[in-house]
Design a protein around this motif. Sequence first.
Motif, short mmCIF file in Angstrom:
data_model
loop_
_atom_site.label_atom_id
_atom_site.label_comp_id
_atom_site.label_asym_id
_atom_site.label_seq_id
_atom_site.Cartn_x
_atom_site.Cartn_y
_atom_site.Cartn_z
N LEU A 61 -5.36 -0.49 -13.56
CA LEU A 61 -5.40 -0.70 -12.12
C LEU A 61 -6.48 0.16 -11.47
CD1 LEU A 61 -3.78 -2.33 -9.97
CD2 LEU A 61 -2.36 -0.29 -9.65
N GLN A 62 -6.58 1.38 -11.95
CA GLN A 62 -7.59 2.30 -11.41
C GLN A 62 -9.00 1.83 -11.73
OE1 GLN A 62 -7.85 6.24 -13.21
NE2 GLN A 62 -7.81 7.16 -11.15
N ALA A 63 -9.18 1.29 -12.95
CA ALA A 63 -10.51 0.86 -13.39
C ALA A 63 -10.96 -0.42 -12.68
CB ALA A 63 -10.51 0.66 -14.91
N LYS A 64 -10.07 -1.38 -12.48
CA LYS A 64 -10.45 -2.69 -11.96
C LYS A 64 -10.33 -2.83 -10.44
CE LYS A 64 -9.51 -5.39 -16.12
NZ LYS A 64 -8.78 -6.56 -16.69
N PHE A 65 -9.38 -2.09 -9.84
CA PHE A 65 -9.11 -2.37 -8.43
C PHE A 65 -9.26 -1.14 -7.53
CE2 PHE A 65 -6.58 -5.32 -11.02
CZ PHE A 65 -7.07 -6.53 -10.57
N SER A 66 -10.01 -0.14 -7.97
CA SER A 66 -10.19 1.08 -7.16
C SER A 66 -10.77 0.75 -5.78
CB SER A 66 -11.11 2.06 -7.87
OG SER A 66 -10.49 2.56 -9.01
N GLY A 97 -8.72 1.05 -1.93
CA GLY A 97 -9.17 1.98 -0.89
C GLY A 97 -8.83 3.42 -1.25
N LYS A 98 -9.27 4.36 -0.43
CA LYS A 98 -9.07 5.79 -0.71
C LYS A 98 -7.59 6.17 -0.82
CE LYS A 98 -13.38 7.63 1.20
NZ LYS A 98 -13.97 8.57 2.18
N GLU A 99 -6.78 5.66 0.12
CA GLU A 99 -5.35 6.01 0.13
C GLU A 99 -4.65 5.45 -1.10
OE1 GLU A 99 -1.55 5.98 3.22
OE2 GLU A 99 -3.39 4.89 3.73
N GLY A 100 -5.02 4.19 -1.45
CA GLY A 100 -4.41 3.56 -2.63
C GLY A 100 -4.78 4.30 -3.90
N VAL A 101 -6.05 4.71 -4.01
CA VAL A 101 -6.52 5.46 -5.18
C VAL A 101 -5.78 6.80 -5.28
CG1 VAL A 101 -8.49 6.68 -6.20
CG2 VAL A 101 -8.78 4.35 -5.26
N LEU A 102 -5.57 7.46 -4.12
CA LEU A 102 -4.84 8.74 -4.11
C LEU A 102 -3.43 8.57 -4.66
CD1 LEU A 102 -4.70 11.74 -3.31
CD2 LEU A 102 -4.00 11.00 -1.01
#
Length: 522
Positions: free
Chosen positions: A313-318, A322-327
């Motif tokens: 998920l981190q690799a494909k949809f970062s 968005g920033k909050e989702g990545v956090l």
Amino acid sequence: MSEYIDYLEMLFDSGENRDIFDKKIAELFPAIIYVFDVEQKRLKFINKKVSDFLGFTYEDIREGNLDTLIFKDDQQLVQQELEKFYTLQNNDSYAYNCRLNHKQGHWRHFRTLGSVLRRKEDGHAASILFIAQDITDQLKSEEEIKAVQELFDETEELLQLGSWSYDIVKKTIHWTNGLYKLFEYTRAELPVITREFYYELISPDDRAGLEAAIKNAYESRSGFEYEYEVITKNKNHKIVSTKAKVVTDTGGTPSKLVGMTRDVTPFRNFERDRERSIRELNRSNRELEEFAYVASHDLQEPLRKISTFGERLQAKFSETLGKEGVLYLERILASTENMRILIDNLLEFSRTTRSSRAFEKVDLNTVIATVKMDLELKIEENNAQIIITSLPKIEAVPSEMKQLFNNLLSNSIKFKKPAVDPVIEIGTEKIGKQEKEKHHLPADKEFFKIYIKDNGIGFEEEYAERIFQIFQRLHGKAEYPGSGIGLAICKKIADNHGGVMYAEGKLGAGATFILILPEKQS
């Protein structure tokens, strides 16, 4: 001694002078002989044996004063005893015990026998003849025998045993006080103990076995040891252990059987309770270990999926998250990693509990050297200094010793003071009797105390026990990462080796971890 009185009276009345009389008495009697004048209350005669026994000469007895000889605490007793002599009839005699003074200041016990030597016209005693025999050594022997018997009785009561002897010819048994107490009888109730009566006290299931043991002892002219159940006077069931030896006569024929019987009921009950508790504890531990192992193992699979899909998920949809989702995703992955470490540590703790305990001779100096190599990078990064004095060789599980010191050294490095280089000291010494007693360790084994002392942040004394509990932490994970299992594993390893582990510390002044391990395993 009374038969000598008549002979002495005959000698005294023989008309011979005192010197001849005294000489004959001195040769014949190993005792102090003296004549007491009733009317004048003084000695009329005393033989020279008084010097041998008491050190006095005839001249020392001032004006024939009897009180000079008598120990002061016994003088009133002697006066009372003398009154009994005044009323003796015919040739009757009477005896009493008292203490007589020695010229050097001590005293000795004497048995004094007396009889009226001469009577006045009215029949009352005019003079009395006395023979005083020294019984000090005899009394001492009797006191020693009494003391030994009392000690023997107390020992029997303490150990819950009694001694006995069986006369094979008469078929009678003699019991000591300990056996009367064991079977809850008094001597008055059982003045005579027969073989038949004793067998009635034995459980029917055990009679044949005891009889066979006795028969075999007779045939082999040796002894036997047998454990069986008895029923006391008050119908209490006890388990006793009997150990006996055969005594033979001059012809080699068994004449007596002597032995000891001990109440082992408390020990057998304790053993049964202990075995039951051990079985229950082992069952409970096994279930807990299996649960921890299975639960930890089963948790790994969903955890791997969370980690795998989180990374995808981190690799494909970062960009999409968005920033909050990545956090949020990073926090999920961090928590997943913490969970993985926790499960690994839990599995490690479970393996430590299930140790096979393959003990062998281990040089702890070699163990520390290996641990230092494994931690080389961490030691260099933190500029840690490790000072080691010579460590002992002990019987241990090598892998567990390595894990123990790895955890302790890692712990000391991790909890260092900010901007202060860690200094860790490792030393050892043998412990003595008092420290063994303090930690309830067996007195017949040698133990080494090994200390790991650091200059880190330390801890408050009230947390000295808590830090060894599983999952217990004194600091936040952000400050000092870890699962809180490392020290719990260390303590479990110490327990597995029959040792002790504890900690001492002061907040801001470093901590010392103390290991007490046996030199040899049982």
